[in-house]
Scaffold this active site. Structure first.
Site, PDB file in Angstrom:
ATOM      1  CE  LYS A 144      13.526  63.404  40.951  1.00 16.16           C
ATOM      2  NZ  LYS A 144      12.828  63.074  39.673  1.00 16.16           N
ATOM      3  NE  ARG A 178      21.030  55.857  35.263  1.00  9.20           N
ATOM      4  CZ  ARG A 178      20.099  56.799  35.170  1.00  9.20           C
ATOM      5  NH1 ARG A 178      20.145  57.876  35.930  1.00  9.20           N
ATOM      6  NH2 ARG A 178      19.099  56.664  34.337  1.00  9.20           N
ATOM      7  CG  PHE A 208       8.715  64.863  30.846  1.00 11.24           C
ATOM      8  CD1 PHE A 208       9.857  65.160  31.581  1.00 11.24           C
ATOM      9  CD2 PHE A 208       8.811  63.913  29.838  1.00 11.24           C
ATOM     10  CE1 PHE A 208      11.068  64.540  31.316  1.00 11.24           C
ATOM     11  CE2 PHE A 208      10.028  63.288  29.552  1.00 11.24           C
ATOM     12  CZ  PHE A 208      11.160  63.602  30.301  1.00 11.24           C
ATOM     13  CE1 TYR A 254      15.853  66.387  36.336  1.00  7.02           C
ATOM     14  CE2 TYR A 254      14.286  67.839  37.421  1.00  7.02           C
ATOM     15  CZ  TYR A 254      14.963  66.632  37.351  1.00  7.02           C
ATOM     16  OH  TYR A 254      14.735  65.661  38.302  1.00  7.02           O
ATOM     17  CD  GLU A 279      22.890  65.560  37.231  1.00  6.74           C
ATOM     18  OE1 GLU A 279      22.953  64.755  38.191  1.00  6.74           O
ATOM     19  OE2 GLU A 279      22.110  65.412  36.279  1.00  6.74           O
ATOM     20  CG  HIS A 283      18.195  63.492  39.658  1.00  5.06           C
ATOM     21  ND1 HIS A 283      17.868  63.350  38.325  1.00  5.06           N
ATOM     22  CD2 HIS A 283      19.490  63.905  39.687  1.00  5.06           C
ATOM     23  CE1 HIS A 283      18.925  63.673  37.589  1.00  5.06           C
ATOM     24  NE2 HIS A 283      19.915  64.014  38.387  1.00  5.06           N
ATOM     25  CG  ASN A 324      11.190  59.764  39.908  1.00  3.76           C
ATOM     26  OD1 ASN A 324      11.462  60.842  40.439  1.00  3.76           O
ATOM     27  ND2 ASN A 324      11.723  59.384  38.769  1.00  3.76           N
TER      28      ASN A 324
END
Ligand code: CMP
Length: 136
Positions: free
Chosen positions: A12, A88, A60, A52, A129, A118, A115
């Site tokens: 990110k 993950r 958010f 998203y 994705e 992703h 964070n």
């Protein structure tokens, strides 16, 4: 039985901006992920909204899309046995404050928004994705 999978990973804007892309890619490689494809891009806001869209009802959502389109990102197709779950685990909890020691978000994440990485949350979403970024 083997379960070779592919998953979609994004480094990110907060991490790309801090020049952490190469270091993070090395962590994936050290954990037996093969980087099959990668590209550095910058999304338009409407593209982030599409990516998203599963989160569109969340409070958010708007900030999340503004953030993901705020700077360059690195998108990658990662491959290994059980890639979705293992990625993950390697990323850690969404909120870096709650992420386990040794995870990417614990080490690099600055907040629940920033964070750093992703990763697809299921094999089904991984296909969607991967197509989003790599289908011509
Ligand atoms: P990511 O795995 O990219 O998927 C959705 C993102 O929404 C998530 O990482 C977080 O960065 C972001 N986000 C912001 N606020 C929240 C929240 N309260 N709960 C979950 N995700 C959040």
């Amino acid at each position: 039985m083997s379960n070779l999978e592919q998953t979609l990973s994004i480094i990110k804007p907060d991490a790309v901006e801090r020049n952490l892309s190469e270091e993070i890619k090395q962590v994936f490689k050290n954990n037996d992920f093969k980087i099959l494809k990668e590209k550095k891009i910058k999304l338009e806001k409407h593209e982030a909204e599409k990516f998203y869209q599963v989160h569109q009802s969340k409070p958010f959502y708007n900030d999340l899309c503004t953030y993901l389109s705020s700077g360059a990102i690195v998108v990658m197709i990662l491959e290994k046995e059980n890639a979705v779950l293992d990625n993950r685990k390697l990323m850690g909890a969404t909120d870096p404050l709650k992420a386990e020691n040794g995870t990417l978000r614990k080490k690099y994440g600055v907040s629940i928004d920033k964070n750093s990485v992703h990763g697809s949350d299921s094999t089904e979403n991984a296909k969607i994705e991967i197509d989003f970024f790599f289908k011509n």
